[in-house]
Motif scaffolding. Structure first.
Motif, PDB file in Angstrom:
ATOM      1  N   TRP A   1      -6.900  21.504 -36.870  1.00  0.00           N
ATOM      2  CA  TRP A   1      -8.019  22.219 -37.485  1.00  0.00           C
ATOM      3  C   TRP A   1      -9.315  21.437 -37.401  1.00  0.00           C
ATOM      4  N   ASP A   2      -9.248  20.114 -37.387  1.00  0.00           N
ATOM      5  CA  ASP A   2     -10.473  19.331 -37.243  1.00  0.00           C
ATOM      6  C   ASP A   2     -11.149  19.609 -35.902  1.00  0.00           C
ATOM      7  N   GLU A   3     -10.339  19.836 -34.860  1.00  0.00           N
ATOM      8  CA  GLU A   3     -10.892  20.182 -33.546  1.00  0.00           C
ATOM      9  C   GLU A   3     -11.454  21.603 -33.544  1.00  0.00           C
ATOM     10  N   VAL A   4     -10.767  22.499 -34.232  1.00  0.00           N
ATOM     11  CA  VAL A   4     -11.268  23.874 -34.332  1.00  0.00           C
ATOM     12  C   VAL A   4     -12.628  23.866 -35.037  1.00  0.00           C
ATOM     13  N   VAL A   5     -12.740  23.093 -36.102  1.00  0.00           N
ATOM     14  CA  VAL A   5     -14.008  22.990 -36.834  1.00  0.00           C
ATOM     15  C   VAL A   5     -15.089  22.387 -35.949  1.00  0.00           C
ATOM     16  N   ARG A   6     -14.746  21.351 -35.196  1.00  0.00           N
ATOM     17  CA  ARG A   6     -15.714  20.728 -34.304  1.00  0.00           C
ATOM     18  C   ARG A   6     -16.241  21.727 -33.277  1.00  0.00           C
ATOM     19  N   LEU A   7     -15.331  22.503 -32.701  1.00  0.00           N
ATOM     20  CA  LEU A   7     -15.751  23.495 -31.707  1.00  0.00           C
ATOM     21  C   LEU A   7     -16.549  24.636 -32.346  1.00  0.00           C
ATOM     22  N   LYS A   8     -16.158  25.024 -33.532  1.00  0.00           N
ATOM     23  CA  LYS A   8     -16.901  26.089 -34.239  1.00  0.00           C
ATOM     24  C   LYS A   8     -18.323  25.599 -34.530  1.00  0.00           C
ATOM     25  N   ARG A   9     -18.468  24.349 -34.912  1.00  0.00           N
ATOM     26  CA  ARG A   9     -19.810  23.782 -35.145  1.00  0.00           C
ATOM     27  C   ARG A   9     -20.618  23.775 -33.852  1.00  0.00           C
ATOM     28  N   ARG A  10     -19.953  23.476 -32.757  1.00  0.00           N
ATOM     29  CA  ARG A  10     -20.637  23.487 -31.453  1.00  0.00           C
ATOM     30  C   ARG A  10     -21.112  24.901 -31.113  1.00  0.00           C
ATOM     31  N   GLN A  11     -20.265  25.897 -31.366  1.00  0.00           N
ATOM     32  CA  GLN A  11     -20.674  27.288 -31.153  1.00  0.00           C
ATOM     33  C   GLN A  11     -21.908  27.602 -31.990  1.00  0.00           C
ATOM     34  N   LEU A  12     -21.904  27.115 -33.207  1.00  0.00           N
ATOM     35  CA  LEU A  12     -23.027  27.352 -34.115  1.00  0.00           C
ATOM     36  C   LEU A  12     -24.307  26.715 -33.573  1.00  0.00           C
ATOM     37  N   GLU A  13     -24.202  25.537 -33.023  1.00  0.00           N
ATOM     38  CA  GLU A  13     -25.369  24.870 -32.429  1.00  0.00           C
ATOM     39  C   GLU A  13     -25.922  25.675 -31.252  1.00  0.00           C
ATOM     40  N   LEU A  14     -25.036  26.320 -30.530  1.00  0.00           N
ATOM     41  CA  LEU A  14     -25.449  27.076 -29.338  1.00  0.00           C
ATOM     42  C   LEU A  14     -25.903  28.500 -29.657  1.00  0.00           C
ATOM     43  N   ALA A  15     -25.657  28.951 -30.879  1.00  0.00           N
ATOM     44  CA  ALA A  15     -26.056  30.309 -31.264  1.00  0.00           C
ATOM     45  C   ALA A  15     -27.570  30.442 -31.182  1.00  0.00           C
ATOM     46  N   THR A  16     -28.016  31.563 -30.634  1.00  0.00           N
ATOM     47  CA  THR A  16     -29.452  31.747 -30.427  1.00  0.00           C
ATOM     48  C   THR A  16     -30.082  32.738 -31.414  1.00  0.00           C
ATOM     49  N   THR A  17     -29.258  33.505 -32.124  1.00  0.00           N
ATOM     50  CA  THR A  17     -29.807  34.488 -33.062  1.00  0.00           C
ATOM     51  C   THR A  17     -29.226  34.283 -34.460  1.00  0.00           C
ATOM     52  N   ASP A  18     -29.971  34.765 -35.442  1.00  0.00           N
ATOM     53  CA  ASP A  18     -29.483  34.697 -36.823  1.00  0.00           C
ATOM     54  C   ASP A  18     -28.210  35.516 -37.003  1.00  0.00           C
ATOM     55  N   SER A  19     -28.106  36.641 -36.313  1.00  0.00           N
ATOM     56  CA  SER A  19     -26.895  37.459 -36.468  1.00  0.00           C
ATOM     57  C   SER A  19     -25.666  36.714 -35.944  1.00  0.00           C
ATOM     58  N   GLN A  20     -25.827  35.931 -34.881  1.00  0.00           N
ATOM     59  CA  GLN A  20     -24.708  35.112 -34.397  1.00  0.00           C
ATOM     60  C   GLN A  20     -24.366  34.030 -35.422  1.00  0.00           C
ATOM     61  N   ARG A  21     -25.395  33.410 -35.969  1.00  0.00           N
ATOM     62  CA  ARG A  21     -25.163  32.346 -36.957  1.00  0.00           C
ATOM     63  C   ARG A  21     -24.485  32.884 -38.210  1.00  0.00           C
ATOM     64  N   VAL A  22     -24.939  34.046 -38.673  1.00  0.00           N
ATOM     65  CA  VAL A  22     -24.384  34.595 -39.909  1.00  0.00           C
ATOM     66  C   VAL A  22     -22.934  35.062 -39.706  1.00  0.00           C
ATOM     67  N   GLU A  23     -22.545  35.278 -38.469  1.00  0.00           N
ATOM     68  CA  GLU A  23     -21.151  35.596 -38.170  1.00  0.00           C
ATOM     69  C   GLU A  23     -20.314  34.318 -38.078  1.00  0.00           C
ATOM     70  N   LEU A  24     -20.873  33.266 -37.500  1.00  0.00           N
ATOM     71  CA  LEU A  24     -20.143  32.011 -37.306  1.00  0.00           C
ATOM     72  C   LEU A  24     -20.035  31.175 -38.585  1.00  0.00           C
ATOM     73  N   LEU A  25     -21.054  31.198 -39.408  1.00  0.00           N
ATOM     74  CA  LEU A  25     -21.056  30.356 -40.602  1.00  0.00           C
ATOM     75  C   LEU A  25     -19.882  30.654 -41.543  1.00  0.00           C
ATOM     76  N   PRO A  26     -19.609  31.924 -41.892  1.00  0.00           N
ATOM     77  CA  PRO A  26     -18.450  32.185 -42.754  1.00  0.00           C
ATOM     78  C   PRO A  26     -17.121  31.785 -42.107  1.00  0.00           C
ATOM     79  N   GLU A  27     -17.020  31.928 -40.789  1.00  0.00           N
ATOM     80  CA  GLU A  27     -15.800  31.502 -40.101  1.00  0.00           C
ATOM     81  C   GLU A  27     -15.610  29.994 -40.262  1.00  0.00           C
ATOM     82  N   LEU A  28     -16.684  29.244 -40.056  1.00  0.00           N
ATOM     83  CA  LEU A  28     -16.638  27.801 -40.228  1.00  0.00           C
ATOM     84  C   LEU A  28     -16.295  27.440 -41.680  1.00  0.00           C
ATOM     85  N   ALA A  29     -16.943  28.111 -42.609  1.00  0.00           N
ATOM     86  CA  ALA A  29     -16.699  27.832 -44.028  1.00  0.00           C
ATOM     87  C   ALA A  29     -15.239  28.072 -44.390  1.00  0.00           C
ATOM     88  N   GLU A  30     -14.675  29.160 -43.895  1.00  0.00           N
ATOM     89  CA  GLU A  30     -13.263  29.457 -44.194  1.00  0.00           C
ATOM     90  C   GLU A  30     -12.337  28.398 -43.617  1.00  0.00           C
TER      91      GLU A  30
END
Length: 171
Positions: free
Chosen positions: A10-39
């Motif tokens: 799960w630490d690797e999954v979190v690391r990759l999810k954070r990377r996806q978040l860094e690469l997100a270009t829109t707020d709608s992408q971020r607002v979808e990724l943030l709850p996934e990361l939080a969970e």
């Protein structure tokens, strides 16, 4: 992501999810990724405080998202972070029109301020707001009477009771 998840890394999954978040270009992408990361942080790594911070980032992007607010309520309750829980409950009051639900939210905020936060003035205010929205809410009336009575605020209690009586329907 799926492979790491299947392996329980799960630490690797979190690391990759954070990377996806860094690469997100829109707020709608971020607002979808943030709850996934939080969970992931909360449920897989048990890091509820970090999860709550990530949910707060999502809330900055979508302040009226009830799912995010509900999850924050749960996390703050689990962590016994009563002050932040009160803040989230009060955010719900901005989203609700139903007077009974509003009264219950204010009642909960009052009880938390009264029992857990040692903030009696805020508790009195929230009890009164609860009664403003539902003058028949016995728990709010009991809490208000106890708090004001314990403090010897008889004039304030009388004024509060008069306001409640004025709000009650006929009969």
């Amino acid at each position: 992501l799926a492979l790491y998840g299947e392996q329980g890394r799960w630490d690797e999954v979190v690391r990759l999810k954070r990377r996806q978040l860094e690469l997100a270009t829109t707020d709608s992408q971020r607002v979808e990724l943030l709850p996934e990361l939080a969970e992931l942080l909360a449920s897989k790594l048990g890091e509820k405080t970090k999860a709550a911070r990530v949910y707060m980032q999502a809330l900055e992007l979508r302040a009226d998202d009830r799912k995010i607010l509900m999850r924050l309520m749960q996390l703050y309750s689990d962590e016994k972070d009563w002050g932040r829980l009160v803040e989230i409950i009060l955010k719900f009051t901005d989203l609700v029109d139903d007077r009974e639900r509003l009264a219950r939210y204010y009642l909960t905020a009052a009880q938390l301020c009264d029992k857990h936060l040692d903030r009696p003035d805020e508790a009195i205010d929230y009890y009164e707001q609860a009664l403003e929205h539902d003058p028949t809410l016995a728990l709010a009336l009991d809490g208000l009477m106890t708090l004001r009575g314990d403090r010897g605020e008889w004039v304030g209690l009388e004024q509060s009771l008069k306001r409640v009586l004025a709000k009650l329907p006929e009969g």
